[in-house]
Scaffold this active site. Sequence first.
Site, PDB file in Angstrom:
ATOM      1  N   GLU A 171       3.322   7.532  13.497  1.00 31.96           N
ATOM      2  CA  GLU A 171       4.431   8.023  13.259  1.00 31.96           C
ATOM      3  C   GLU A 171       4.989   9.011  13.683  1.00 31.96           C
ATOM      4  O   GLU A 171       6.227   9.302  13.771  1.00 31.96           O
ATOM      5  CB  GLU A 171       5.862   7.857  11.205  1.00 31.96           C
ATOM      6  N   ASN A 214      -0.451   4.150  13.542  1.00 33.83           N
ATOM      7  CA  ASN A 214       0.071   3.552  12.547  1.00 33.83           C
ATOM      8  C   ASN A 214       1.629   4.282  13.093  1.00 33.83           C
ATOM      9  O   ASN A 214       1.967   5.270  13.352  1.00 33.83           O
ATOM     10  CB  ASN A 214      -0.142   3.540  11.059  1.00 33.83           C
ATOM     11  N   HIS A 250       8.023  -3.080   8.436  1.00 36.62           N
ATOM     12  CA  HIS A 250       9.464  -2.863   7.267  1.00 36.62           C
ATOM     13  C   HIS A 250      10.545  -4.144   8.021  1.00 36.62           C
ATOM     14  O   HIS A 250      11.535  -3.278   8.563  1.00 36.62           O
ATOM     15  CB  HIS A 250       9.261  -1.704   7.544  1.00 36.62           C
ATOM     16  N   GLU A 279       2.222  -2.165   6.402  1.00 38.39           N
ATOM     17  CA  GLU A 279       3.234  -2.261   5.313  1.00 38.39           C
ATOM     18  C   GLU A 279       3.967  -3.026   5.431  1.00 38.39           C
ATOM     19  O   GLU A 279       5.379  -2.617   5.353  1.00 38.39           O
ATOM     20  CB  GLU A 279       3.240  -0.778   5.580  1.00 38.39           C
ATOM     21  N   ASP A 281       6.969  -5.589   4.886  1.00 35.67           N
ATOM     22  CA  ASP A 281       7.458  -6.092   3.285  1.00 35.67           C
ATOM     23  C   ASP A 281       9.644  -6.758   4.557  1.00 35.67           C
ATOM     24  O   ASP A 281       9.283  -6.176   5.259  1.00 35.67           O
ATOM     25  CB  ASP A 281       8.501  -4.960   2.416  1.00 35.67           C
TER      26      ASP A 281
HETATM   27  C1  XIL Z   1       6.681   5.410   1.059  1.00 32.83           C
HETATM   28  C2  XIL Z   1       6.530   5.012   0.208  1.00 32.83           C
HETATM   29  O1  XIL Z   1       6.431   3.503  -0.206  1.00 32.83           O
HETATM   30  C3  XIL Z   1       7.488   5.356  -0.802  1.00 32.83           C
HETATM   31  O2  XIL Z   1       6.738   5.732  -2.449  1.00 32.83           O
HETATM   32  C4  XIL Z   1       7.453   7.286  -0.433  1.00 32.83           C
HETATM   33  O3  XIL Z   1       8.720   8.248  -0.941  1.00 32.83           O
HETATM   34  C5  XIL Z   1       8.086   7.750   0.884  1.00 32.83           C
HETATM   35  O4  XIL Z   1       6.894   7.219   1.537  1.00 32.83           O
HETATM   36  N1  XIL Z   1       6.011   4.906   6.296  1.00 32.83           N
HETATM   37  C6  XIL Z   1       5.118   4.813   5.677  1.00 32.83           C
HETATM   38  C7  XIL Z   1       4.687   4.858   4.400  1.00 32.83           C
HETATM   39  O5  XIL Z   1       3.900   5.222   6.504  1.00 32.83           O
HETATM   40  O6  XIL Z   1       4.081   5.754   3.915  1.00 32.83           O
HETATM   41  C8  XIL Z   1       6.538   4.898   3.626  1.00 32.83           C
HETATM   42  O7  XIL Z   1       5.643   4.641   2.361  1.00 32.83           O
HETATM   43  C9  XIL Z   1       7.227   4.354   4.370  1.00 32.83           C
HETATM   44  C10 XIL Z   1       7.556   3.766   5.804  1.00 32.83           C
END
Ligand code: XIL
Length: 461
Positions: A171, A214, A250, A279, A281
């Site tokens: 990020e 990422n 996401h 990641e 979802d």
């Molecule tokens: C999130 C986790 O799922 C949570 O449990 C935590 O509180 C915050 O981080 N981008 C990322 C992940 O790269 O590491 C994040 O994970 C979600 C967004």
Amino acid sequence: MINEFAHEQRPSRWRLAVRRAIAGSAVVLLSATGVVALSGTAHAASTLGAAAAEQGRYFGTAVAANRLSESDYTATLNREFNSATAENEMKWDALQPNRGQFNFGNADRIVNHARGQGMSLRGHTLVWHSQLPGWVGGLGTNELRTAMNDHISQVMGRYRGQIDSWDVVNEAFEDGSSGARRNSPFQQRLGNGYIEEAFRAARAADPSATLCYNDYNTDGVNAKSNAVYNMVADFKQRGVPIDCVGFQSHFNSQSPVPGDYQQNLQRFAALGVDVQITELDIEGSGTAQANSYRTVVNACLAISRCTGITVWGVTDKYSWRASGTPLLFDGNYNKKPAYDAVLAALGGTPGGGDPGGPGDGSCTVTYQETDRWGDRFNGQVTVRAGDASISGWTVTVTVGSAQRISTTWNGTPSWDSSGNVMTMRPNGNGNLSPGQSTSFGFTVMAGGDWSAPRIGACVAS
Ligand code: XIL
């Protein structure tokens, strides 16, 4: 230099081998650090991991160490997934809360669990502005540079050879139209060059790991993904070590799967990097959610360099976005329509509902190199039952003519006349319940040949 060369050779050889093995449906040639699974029977796979493996890919999930004691959680994890990412346990605040004080306990728990199950691992994440302990932001330029390089070398060094892909930088770009670098402590003190410094440190710390950048909101073609694209193109052109781009993915109604998702991932792959969905979802339910998941899986399958998919959690109830029910299993670990869509898109078929049917009595194998010394290496094969119990299994391990297996453990070997083909059977009773696994190991005297042994398909009885 030798390491760089070896690394560059790895991904394509790995994929080629998987494809050939699947086409021939007999044996698979495995890389030193890659983990792949191969079904031992002709029927379609009935779990996400096994189905993805038949497509030459992994299917992973984020894992929380403190949930591993919940039996339904762990049973679902072990049965369905063949890759794991620590959801929080490998972030800077978890690993190095105070300068020089490393806490590896929870990260180790996840690594040990995953490796014991024959899963591959993604490392998440080394350099990120969030979940960053306060002491890092308080450092001056030189100190911060030292701290960043030190963090990378300590963390990657601990898991060297055990983590397949690392999110080296997470990020680093702003949202919106600016295409600018995010104003993190790293950016403020070290300037634009910190990203490539981090990648160079990462390559030195573990030359066998696939190094990823990422990010989120980079899933479609937009100003932010263009900025990342330009950076990756520049890195490739100048030989900065980057192997992969991770797309967090996401999604929800405000941020749905973009229409140009596949096209966007494809343009990155065309730069000569792997792409991974890291990641995933998707908030929602029912058919709409299932359709979105299908779109994502099909996009990955359409891109030869899309090497795997990770969903951001096992069950809706522990999702970071629990109220959006964005995952594949509900709070009671029931498979959702989205699960069925993903499994079908991966070419699998649901198992368990047809006792005595063609899905029964199968097993899969995964291989991992676990240790290496100057003259020899250790290999580990994990045998996992499919959707029915099995009472025995055999797996062949074939080494090169210059190689020799000198020791084995947790199995009963027999040998062909050449001495290069070992057939391994269980020690004592070979009972495995559905989804359960066991591992055997061996030492290979390399004789100058460091290639991985060929592991034959698992034959269940
Ligand atoms: C999130 C986790 O799922 C949570 O449990 C935590 O509180 C915050 O981080 N981008 C990322 C992940 O790269 O590491 C994040 O994970 C979600 C967004």
